[in-house]
Design an enzyme around this catalytic site. Structure first.
Site, PDB file in Angstrom:
ATOM      1  N   HIS A   1      16.771  33.858 -11.313  1.00 21.43           N
ATOM      2  CA  HIS A   1      17.002  35.075 -11.416  1.00 21.43           C
ATOM      3  C   HIS A   1      18.506  34.809 -10.527  1.00 21.43           C
ATOM      4  O   HIS A   1      19.734  36.239 -11.486  1.00 21.43           O
ATOM      5  CB  HIS A   1      16.954  35.468  -9.363  1.00 21.43           C
ATOM      6  CG  HIS A   1      15.496  35.935  -9.076  1.00 21.43           C
ATOM      7  ND1 HIS A   1      14.856  35.489  -7.926  1.00 21.43           N
ATOM      8  CD2 HIS A   1      14.661  37.151  -9.228  1.00 21.43           C
ATOM      9  CE1 HIS A   1      13.697  35.444  -7.738  1.00 21.43           C
ATOM     10  NE2 HIS A   1      13.209  36.865  -8.964  1.00 21.43           N
TER      11      HIS A   1
ATOM     12  N   LYS B   1       3.797  44.902  -0.823  1.00 20.63           N
ATOM     13  CA  LYS B   1       4.352  43.793  -1.058  1.00 20.63           C
ATOM     14  C   LYS B   1       4.384  42.295   0.592  1.00 20.63           C
ATOM     15  O   LYS B   1       4.422  43.492   1.309  1.00 20.63           O
ATOM     16  CB  LYS B   1       4.827  42.955  -1.896  1.00 20.63           C
ATOM     17  CG  LYS B   1       4.976  42.684  -3.327  1.00 20.63           C
ATOM     18  CD  LYS B   1       5.790  41.840  -4.137  1.00 20.63           C
ATOM     19  CE  LYS B   1       5.429  42.420  -5.691  1.00 20.63           C
ATOM     20  NZ  LYS B   1       6.101  41.496  -6.746  1.00 20.63           N
TER      21      LYS B   1
ATOM     22  N   ARG C   1      10.221  37.726 -18.523  1.00 21.19           N
ATOM     23  CA  ARG C   1      10.637  36.232 -19.066  1.00 21.19           C
ATOM     24  C   ARG C   1       9.210  36.185 -20.587  1.00 21.19           C
ATOM     25  O   ARG C   1       9.796  35.823 -21.596  1.00 21.19           O
ATOM     26  CB  ARG C   1      10.001  35.536 -17.582  1.00 21.19           C
ATOM     27  CG  ARG C   1      10.490  35.251 -16.502  1.00 21.19           C
ATOM     28  CD  ARG C   1       9.824  35.025 -15.613  1.00 21.19           C
ATOM     29  NE  ARG C   1       9.495  36.268 -14.703  1.00 21.19           N
ATOM     30  CZ  ARG C   1       9.037  36.651 -13.598  1.00 21.19           C
ATOM     31  NH1 ARG C   1       9.155  35.848 -12.741  1.00 21.19           N
ATOM     32  NH2 ARG C   1       8.565  37.768 -13.403  1.00 21.19           N
TER      33      ARG C   1
ATOM     34  N   SER D   1       9.228  33.339  -7.870  1.00 22.07           N
ATOM     35  CA  SER D   1       9.148  33.161  -6.776  1.00 22.07           C
ATOM     36  C   SER D   1       7.799  32.386  -6.572  1.00 22.07           C
ATOM     37  O   SER D   1       7.469  32.267  -5.700  1.00 22.07           O
ATOM     38  CB  SER D   1       9.676  34.281  -5.707  1.00 22.07           C
ATOM     39  OG  SER D   1      11.089  34.531  -6.356  1.00 22.07           O
TER      40      SER D   1
END
Ligand code: ADP
Length: 161
Positions: A17, A41, A90, A128
Protein backbone atom coordinates in the site's frame (compact mmCIF):
# COMPACT_ATOMS: atom_id res chain seq x y z
CA UNK A 1 -4.97 21.25 -7.91
CA UNK A 2 -5.29 17.53 -8.75
CA UNK A 3 -6.58 15.61 -5.74
CA UNK A 4 -6.59 11.79 -5.69
CA UNK A 5 -8.24 9.44 -3.22
CA UNK A 6 -6.61 6.09 -2.39
CA UNK A 7 -9.51 4.14 -0.84
CA UNK A 8 -9.23 0.71 0.75
CA UNK A 9 -9.58 -1.43 3.85
CA UNK A 10 -5.93 -1.10 4.94
CA UNK A 11 -6.45 -3.78 7.57
CA UNK A 12 -3.55 -3.21 8.23
CA UNK A 13 -1.60 -0.96 5.85
CA UNK A 14 1.29 -2.87 4.23
CA UNK A 15 4.49 -1.92 2.40
CA UNK A 16 2.60 -2.68 -0.83
CA UNK A 17 0.00 0.00 0.00
CA UNK A 18 2.76 2.41 1.02
CA UNK A 19 4.61 1.89 -2.25
CA UNK A 20 1.45 2.67 -4.25
CA UNK A 21 0.81 5.71 -2.06
CA UNK A 22 4.33 7.10 -2.57
CA UNK A 23 4.02 6.72 -6.33
CA UNK A 24 0.64 8.48 -6.29
CA UNK A 25 2.02 11.27 -4.08
CA UNK A 26 4.71 11.88 -6.70
CA UNK A 27 2.11 12.23 -9.45
CA UNK A 28 -0.75 14.18 -7.85
CA UNK A 29 -0.81 17.45 -5.87
CA UNK A 30 -2.58 15.84 -2.94
CA UNK A 31 -3.46 12.23 -2.11
CA UNK A 32 -6.03 11.31 0.52
CA UNK A 33 -5.61 7.75 1.75
CA UNK A 34 -9.03 6.85 3.13
CA UNK A 35 -10.15 3.80 5.10
CA UNK A 36 -13.54 2.61 3.87
CA UNK A 37 -15.98 1.66 6.63
CA UNK A 38 -17.20 -1.32 4.64
CA UNK A 39 -20.17 -2.96 6.35
CA UNK A 40 -19.77 -6.19 4.38
CA UNK A 41 -16.21 -6.84 5.50
CA UNK A 42 -15.59 -8.09 8.99
CA UNK A 43 -12.55 -6.18 10.14
CA UNK A 44 -9.44 -7.32 11.99
CA UNK A 45 -8.41 -3.91 13.42
CA UNK A 46 -10.86 -1.14 14.37
CA UNK A 47 -11.14 1.69 11.79
CA UNK A 48 -9.60 4.27 14.18
CA UNK A 49 -6.56 2.03 14.74
CA UNK A 50 -6.08 1.56 10.99
CA UNK A 51 -6.21 5.35 10.53
CA UNK A 52 -3.71 5.91 13.37
CA UNK A 53 -1.29 3.33 11.96
CA UNK A 54 -1.51 4.91 8.50
CA UNK A 55 -0.84 8.37 9.99
CA UNK A 56 2.28 7.09 11.72
CA UNK A 57 3.44 5.35 8.53
CA UNK A 58 3.09 8.36 6.20
CA UNK A 59 4.55 11.13 8.37
CA UNK A 60 7.28 12.01 5.86
CA UNK A 61 4.83 12.42 2.94
CA UNK A 62 3.86 16.13 2.93
CA UNK A 63 1.05 15.99 0.40
CA UNK A 64 -0.73 12.98 1.92
CA UNK A 65 -3.81 13.24 4.14
CA UNK A 66 -5.30 10.33 6.11
CA UNK A 67 -9.05 9.91 6.63
CA UNK A 68 -11.90 7.39 6.80
CA UNK A 69 -15.29 7.48 5.13
CA UNK A 70 -18.75 5.91 5.05
CA UNK A 71 -20.81 5.10 1.99
CA UNK A 72 -19.93 5.39 -1.68
CA UNK A 73 -16.34 6.23 -2.61
CA UNK A 74 -17.61 8.46 -5.42
CA UNK A 75 -19.64 10.59 -2.99
CA UNK A 76 -16.62 10.89 -0.74
CA UNK A 77 -14.42 11.88 -3.71
CA UNK A 78 -16.91 14.59 -4.69
CA UNK A 79 -17.04 15.89 -1.14
CA UNK A 80 -13.23 16.16 -1.11
CA UNK A 81 -12.98 17.74 -4.59
CA UNK A 82 -11.05 14.71 -5.88
CA UNK A 83 -11.17 13.69 -9.55
CA UNK A 84 -8.98 10.59 -9.33
CA UNK A 85 -9.30 7.26 -7.51
CA UNK A 86 -6.12 5.26 -7.03
CA UNK A 87 -6.27 1.46 -6.98
CA UNK A 88 -3.45 -1.06 -7.00
CA UNK A 89 -3.09 -4.10 -9.24
CA UNK A 90 -1.09 -7.14 -8.19
CA UNK A 91 -1.99 -10.11 -10.31
CA UNK A 92 -4.52 -11.01 -12.98
CA UNK A 93 -6.76 -12.12 -10.12
CA UNK A 94 -7.21 -8.48 -9.03
CA UNK A 95 -8.11 -7.40 -12.51
CA UNK A 96 -11.73 -8.54 -12.86
CA UNK A 97 -12.86 -7.09 -9.53
CA UNK A 98 -10.95 -3.84 -9.99
CA UNK A 99 -12.25 -3.43 -13.54
CA UNK A 100 -15.86 -3.90 -12.37
CA UNK A 101 -15.36 -1.47 -9.52
CA UNK A 102 -13.85 1.21 -11.74
CA UNK A 103 -16.61 0.81 -14.31
CA UNK A 104 -19.30 1.03 -11.63
CA UNK A 105 -17.67 4.19 -10.27
CA UNK A 106 -17.36 5.61 -13.75
CA UNK A 107 -21.07 4.95 -14.38
CA UNK A 108 -21.90 6.79 -11.16
CA UNK A 109 -19.67 9.74 -12.00
CA UNK A 110 -17.77 9.84 -15.31
CA UNK A 111 -15.70 12.83 -14.14
CA UNK A 112 -13.92 10.76 -11.52
CA UNK A 113 -11.28 8.55 -13.17
CA UNK A 114 -9.67 5.44 -11.70
CA UNK A 115 -5.89 5.21 -12.07
CA UNK A 116 -4.25 1.81 -11.56
CA UNK A 117 -0.75 1.58 -10.17
CA UNK A 118 1.58 -1.35 -9.50
CA UNK A 119 4.20 -1.85 -6.81
CA UNK A 120 7.84 -2.78 -6.95
CA UNK A 121 7.99 -6.55 -7.65
CA UNK A 122 9.23 -7.31 -4.12
CA UNK A 123 5.93 -5.98 -2.68
CA UNK A 124 3.69 -7.45 -5.31
CA UNK A 125 2.52 -10.53 -3.40
CA UNK A 126 1.73 -8.66 -0.19
CA UNK A 127 -1.89 -8.36 0.88
CA UNK A 128 -3.39 -7.46 4.25
CA UNK A 129 -4.98 -10.90 4.46
CA UNK A 130 -1.65 -12.68 3.87
CA UNK A 131 -0.04 -10.49 6.53
CA UNK A 132 -2.82 -11.31 9.02
CA UNK A 133 -2.46 -15.02 8.27
CA UNK A 134 1.32 -14.97 8.77
CA UNK A 135 0.98 -12.89 11.93
CA UNK A 136 -1.67 -15.00 13.68
CA UNK A 137 0.45 -18.07 12.96
CA UNK A 138 3.43 -16.41 14.65
CA UNK A 139 5.39 -15.73 11.46
CA UNK A 140 7.67 -12.72 10.98
CA UNK A 141 5.82 -9.87 9.24
CA UNK A 142 8.48 -7.18 9.85
CA UNK A 143 9.57 -7.15 6.19
CA UNK A 144 6.04 -6.66 4.88
CA UNK A 145 4.54 -3.87 7.00
CA UNK A 146 5.64 -0.36 8.00
CA UNK A 147 7.46 -0.15 11.36
CA UNK A 148 4.49 1.38 13.29
CA UNK A 149 2.25 -1.54 12.24
CA UNK A 150 4.83 -4.09 13.33
CA UNK A 151 5.28 -2.36 16.69
CA UNK A 152 1.56 -2.06 17.29
CA UNK A 153 0.73 -5.67 16.42
CA UNK A 154 3.67 -7.09 18.40
CA UNK A 155 2.60 -5.08 21.45
CA UNK A 156 -1.17 -5.49 21.29
CA UNK A 157 -1.36 -9.12 20.24
CA UNK A 158 0.90 -11.33 22.25
CA UNK A 159 1.52 -13.95 19.58
CA UNK A 160 4.51 -16.16 20.40
CA UNK A 161 7.10 -15.29 17.74
P1 ADP B 1 -9.97 -3.29 -0.58
O1 ADP B 1 -10.70 -4.00 0.50
O2 ADP B 1 -10.66 -2.03 -1.06
O3 ADP B 1 -9.49 -4.15 -1.72
P2 ADP B 1 -7.22 -3.20 0.36
O4 ADP B 1 -6.73 -2.46 1.55
O5 ADP B 1 -7.11 -4.68 0.38
O6 ADP B 1 -8.69 -2.69 0.15
O7 ADP B 1 -6.45 -2.67 -0.93
C1 ADP B 1 -6.57 -1.34 -1.38
C2 ADP B 1 -6.02 -1.25 -2.80
O8 ADP B 1 -4.60 -1.48 -2.77
C3 ADP B 1 -6.59 -2.26 -3.77
O9 ADP B 1 -6.73 -1.65 -5.04
C4 ADP B 1 -5.55 -3.36 -3.82
O10 ADP B 1 -5.56 -4.06 -5.05
C5 ADP B 1 -4.29 -2.53 -3.67
N1 ADP B 1 -3.16 -3.29 -3.13
C6 ADP B 1 -3.05 -3.88 -1.94
N2 ADP B 1 -1.86 -4.50 -1.77
C7 ADP B 1 -1.17 -4.26 -2.94
C8 ADP B 1 0.12 -4.66 -3.45
N3 ADP B 1 0.95 -5.40 -2.72
N4 ADP B 1 0.46 -4.26 -4.69
C9 ADP B 1 -0.39 -3.53 -5.44
N5 ADP B 1 -1.62 -3.13 -5.03
C10 ADP B 1 -2.01 -3.50 -3.81
Amino acid sequence: MKIAIYPGSFDPITKGHLDILKTAAGIFDKVIIAVAKNSEKHGFLPIETRVELIKKSVEELDNVEVDSFDGLTINYANKKGATVLIRGLRAVSDFEYEMQLSQANSALDPDVKTVFLTTKPKYNFISSSTIREIFINAGDISKFVPEPVFEYLSKEYKVQQ
